[in-house]
Design an enzyme around this catalytic site. Structure first.
Site, PDB file in Angstrom:
ATOM      1  CE  LYS A 107      -4.454   0.990   0.211  1.00  0.00           C
ATOM      2  NZ  LYS A 107      -5.581   0.184  -0.291  1.00  0.00           N
TER       3      LYS A 107
HETATM    4  P1  NAD Z   1     -12.829   8.382  -2.435  1.00  0.00           P
HETATM    5  O1  NAD Z   1     -11.832   9.385  -2.081  1.00  0.00           O
HETATM    6  O2  NAD Z   1     -13.284   8.233  -3.844  1.00  0.00           O
HETATM    7  O3  NAD Z   1     -14.146   8.561  -1.561  1.00  0.00           O
HETATM    8  C1  NAD Z   1     -14.189   8.688  -0.173  1.00  0.00           C
HETATM    9  C2  NAD Z   1     -15.448   9.488   0.154  1.00  0.00           C
HETATM   10  O4  NAD Z   1     -15.614   9.516   1.560  1.00  0.00           O
HETATM   11  C3  NAD Z   1     -15.350  10.938  -0.316  1.00  0.00           C
HETATM   12  O5  NAD Z   1     -16.535  11.296  -0.998  1.00  0.00           O
HETATM   13  C4  NAD Z   1     -15.165  11.732   0.983  1.00  0.00           C
HETATM   14  O6  NAD Z   1     -15.704  13.021   0.907  1.00  0.00           O
HETATM   15  C5  NAD Z   1     -15.902  10.835   1.970  1.00  0.00           C
HETATM   16  N1  NAD Z   1     -15.425  11.004   3.333  1.00  0.00           N
HETATM   17  C6  NAD Z   1     -14.157  11.169   3.774  1.00  0.00           C
HETATM   18  N2  NAD Z   1     -14.134  11.286   5.104  1.00  0.00           N
HETATM   19  C7  NAD Z   1     -15.405  11.171   5.520  1.00  0.00           C
HETATM   20  C8  NAD Z   1     -16.036  11.190   6.789  1.00  0.00           C
HETATM   21  N3  NAD Z   1     -15.337  11.364   7.901  1.00  0.00           N
HETATM   22  N4  NAD Z   1     -17.373  11.026   6.841  1.00  0.00           N
HETATM   23  C9  NAD Z   1     -18.094  10.849   5.731  1.00  0.00           C
HETATM   24  N5  NAD Z   1     -17.556  10.825   4.499  1.00  0.00           N
HETATM   25  C10 NAD Z   1     -16.239  10.989   4.397  1.00  0.00           C
HETATM   26  O7  NAD Z   1     -12.246   6.996  -1.871  1.00  0.00           O
HETATM   27  P2  NAD Z   1     -12.646   5.516  -2.298  1.00  0.00           P
HETATM   28  O8  NAD Z   1     -11.689   5.072  -3.337  1.00  0.00           O
HETATM   29  O9  NAD Z   1     -14.113   5.434  -2.524  1.00  0.00           O
HETATM   30  O10 NAD Z   1     -12.243   4.733  -0.951  1.00  0.00           O
HETATM   31  C11 NAD Z   1     -13.100   4.677   0.166  1.00  0.00           C
HETATM   32  C12 NAD Z   1     -12.693   3.500   1.036  1.00  0.00           C
HETATM   33  O11 NAD Z   1     -12.730   2.297   0.253  1.00  0.00           O
HETATM   34  C13 NAD Z   1     -11.267   3.567   1.608  1.00  0.00           C
HETATM   35  O12 NAD Z   1     -11.261   2.941   2.863  1.00  0.00           O
HETATM   36  C14 NAD Z   1     -10.465   2.733   0.626  1.00  0.00           C
HETATM   37  O13 NAD Z   1      -9.295   2.192   1.208  1.00  0.00           O
HETATM   38  C15 NAD Z   1     -11.472   1.649   0.307  1.00  0.00           C
HETATM   39  N6  NAD Z   1     -11.217   0.951  -0.963  1.00  0.00           N
HETATM   40  C16 NAD Z   1     -11.169   1.607  -2.147  1.00  0.00           C
HETATM   41  C17 NAD Z   1     -10.957   0.891  -3.330  1.00  0.00           C
HETATM   42  C18 NAD Z   1     -10.973   1.531  -4.684  1.00  0.00           C
HETATM   43  O14 NAD Z   1     -10.940   0.811  -5.676  1.00  0.00           O
HETATM   44  N7  NAD Z   1     -11.043   2.840  -4.803  1.00  0.00           N
HETATM   45  C19 NAD Z   1     -10.750  -0.486  -3.266  1.00  0.00           C
HETATM   46  C20 NAD Z   1     -10.801  -1.136  -2.038  1.00  0.00           C
HETATM   47  C21 NAD Z   1     -11.046  -0.402  -0.892  1.00  0.00           C
END
Ligand code: NAD
Length: 476
Positions: A107
């Site tokens: 990561k």
């Molecule tokens: P992203 O940045 O696209 O979206 C995150 C969203 O959460 C944003 O809209 C942000 O405004 C919101 N946010 C942040 N802090 C917040 C809070 N305290 N309360 C409410 N909303 C809040 O990120 P993502 O890629 O969607 O990732 C989100 C989660 O999923 C992370 O934990 C990431 O590790 C996990 N994840 C992502 C992927 C991927 O393919 N992008 C894959 C596996 C896991």
């Protein structure tokens, strides 16, 4: 509010690992070998921006190289630190083993608020960070393949791929150095939506098993189920959109940084997201109730709670008040070790992160394979498949006419039957198969062992077992 007694994210992951490892018969020392993070590289680099040199801190952590390349996203957030990156790298190891993608876990993260920089500046910063990692083979098609995570997306992945290609001009596999690229830059159809799509497939699979639903006290199907989603970013938006538009779920609340939107009749997710894109937040959205304090909305009554924003949001401070009977960990580590214990005691079923959000790495694996094979999925077989289907349809129609049977095939059946699988259809099929197979591996352990109380321990047992097997076959 988070209490101070709570272990850190990495400690939380380790404690969850220990719960499972205790139930396994691992050879001495192997347990520790699997648990510990192999290495974490910290880099501080400068970029000349707005007339001065700005210094940034970034990390790339390699948790386990039992298989190479290692794989894991790159996160852009001010909260990024070594403990978090190592926790996320460990989860990648277990996730890849659980969904059988042939990678070790890694990561990366950069301490930055991407919203403070314009696109050109972000490109300069990303290219410089990538340069530092590429120099040390921490981005490399055969050794370490990043992907998007919080705060990064297709755009950043395209910059990284281009940076690698500039520094490795004769590497024919250069595009495979990173996944999550846009389709025109070597990406694959369906990658952007993959993690959210995986959450949907995970829930569909869960709802195929009455026995499992009964553990959460749920009956019926997904249709009409009340869902609360935290985080309407890449993962949360796609999960909420697909579940509401395709499975009949009612998304009764969405929680974001600036509060929450509530509508007991179900929100129109596409509409909410468009609003967010235009206004930078949920506030002011006209078709639902807005509350400024979002976190308590996690505690509202619902059938399915989907934390899809960040880690540690369900913790010792609020676990007791969580009313959802089913939690799907779309984010990594949203439930702390302590909260997990409380929720288990209350009978809440948790579909664990290492499984629930594995759709991203699964489709990343398909993209990596596509890059290495230098050909789009479906390119060779699609028309051949269509020609065979056409033969069958024509023969049926001929038989019907010859024998005067008067059969006519429904037009929409014909259209669907005659359409060969393109890349998107194949990606979805591969993802669906992966999510079903991995779920079945977990539930087999969950139901067959008295000492396994929950899906998380079951998931760890499956993955640790697979990693241990790889180590054993290497003679370790
Ligand atoms: P992203 O940045 O696209 O979206 C995150 C969203 O959460 C944003 O809209 C942000 O405004 C919101 N946010 C942040 N802090 C917040 C809070 N305290 N309360 C409410 N909303 C809040 O990120 P993502 O890629 O969607 O990732 C989100 C989660 O999923 C992370 O934990 C990431 O590790 C996990 N994840 C992502 C992927 C991927 O393919 N992008 C894959 C596996 C896991």
């Amino acid at each position: 509010m988070q209490q101070t007694k709570e272990p850190s994210f990495r400690e939380s992951v380790d404690l969850m690992f220990n719960r499972a490892a205790k139930l396994m018969d691992l050879s001495p020392g192997l347990e520790q070998k699997i648990r510990v993070c192999n290495s974490t590289y910290t880099v501080r680099f400068g970029v000349r921006l707005r007339g001065k040199i700005e210094t940034f801190t970034g990390y790339r952590s390699v948790h386990s190289e039992h298989m190479e390349p290692v794989k894991g996203g790159i996160r852009y957030a001010l909260s990024v630190h070594q403990d978090e990156v190592e926790a996320l790298a460990a989860l990648m190891t277990y996730k890849c083993a659980l969904v059988e993608t042939p990678f070790g876990g890694s990561k990366g993260g950069l301490c930055i608020d991407p919203r403070q920089w314009d696109e050109h500046e972000l490109e300069q910063i990303t290219r410089r960070f990538a340069y530092e990692l590429i120099k040390r083979d921490l981005i490399h098609p055969a050794q370490n393949v990043p992907a998007p995570d919080m705060g990064t997306g297709e755009r950043e992945m395209a910059w990284i791929a281009d940076q690698y290609a500039r520094m490795n001009t004769t590497d024919i596999n250069a595009k495979a150095c990173v996944t999550g690229k846009p389709p025109h830059a070597g990406g694959i159809q369906g990658r952007v939506e993959a993690t959210g799509r995986g959450v949907q497939y995970a829930l569909r699979e869960f709802f195929r098993h009455k026995e499992d639903m009964a553990r959460a006290g749920l009956t019926g199907g997904l249709d009409g189920k009340r869902v609360i989603v935290q985080g309407l970013g890449n993962v949360g938006y796609h999960a909420a959109k697909f579940l509401s538009e395709e499975d009949g779920c009612k998304v009764i609340a969405v929680i974001e940084r600036d509060g929450a939107l509530l509508d007991p009749k179900g929100l129109n997710i596409e509409d909410v997201r468009q609003w967010m894109n235009r206004h930078g937040g949920l506030a002011g959205y006209p078709n639902a109730t807005h509350v400024a304090d979002g976190a308590p909305v996690l505690e509202e009554a619902c059938d399915i709670l989907i934390p899809a924003a960040m880690e540690g949001v369900i913790n010792l401070g609020n676990a007791e008040r969580i009313r959802a009977p089913l939690i799907v960990e779309a984010a990594n580590g949203p439930v702390t070790f302590g909260a997990d214990e409380i929720l288990r005691r209350k009978g809440c079923v948790i579909i664990p992160d290492m499984y629930a959000n594995a759709g991203g790495v699964t489709v990343s694996y398909f993209e990596w394979v596509k890059n290495l094979s230098h050909i789009r999925f479906g390119r060779m077989q699609r028309r051949a498949e269509e020609a065979r289907s056409r033969l069958l349809v024509e023969e049926l129609e001929r038989l019907s006419a010859d024998k005067g049977l008067g059969w006519t095939l429904a037009e929409d059946f014909k259209e669907r039957f005659l359409t060969g699988s393109d890349e998107l259809a194949l990606v979805r099929s591969g993802l669906d198969d992966t999510m079903r197979t991995a779920y079945q591996a977990m539930r087999e352990v969950w139901h067959s062992r008295q000492d396994v109380e929950d899906l998380r321990v079951a998931a760890y047992i499956v993955s640790i077992g697979r990693v241990a097997q790889t180590y054993r076959s290497k003679g370790l």
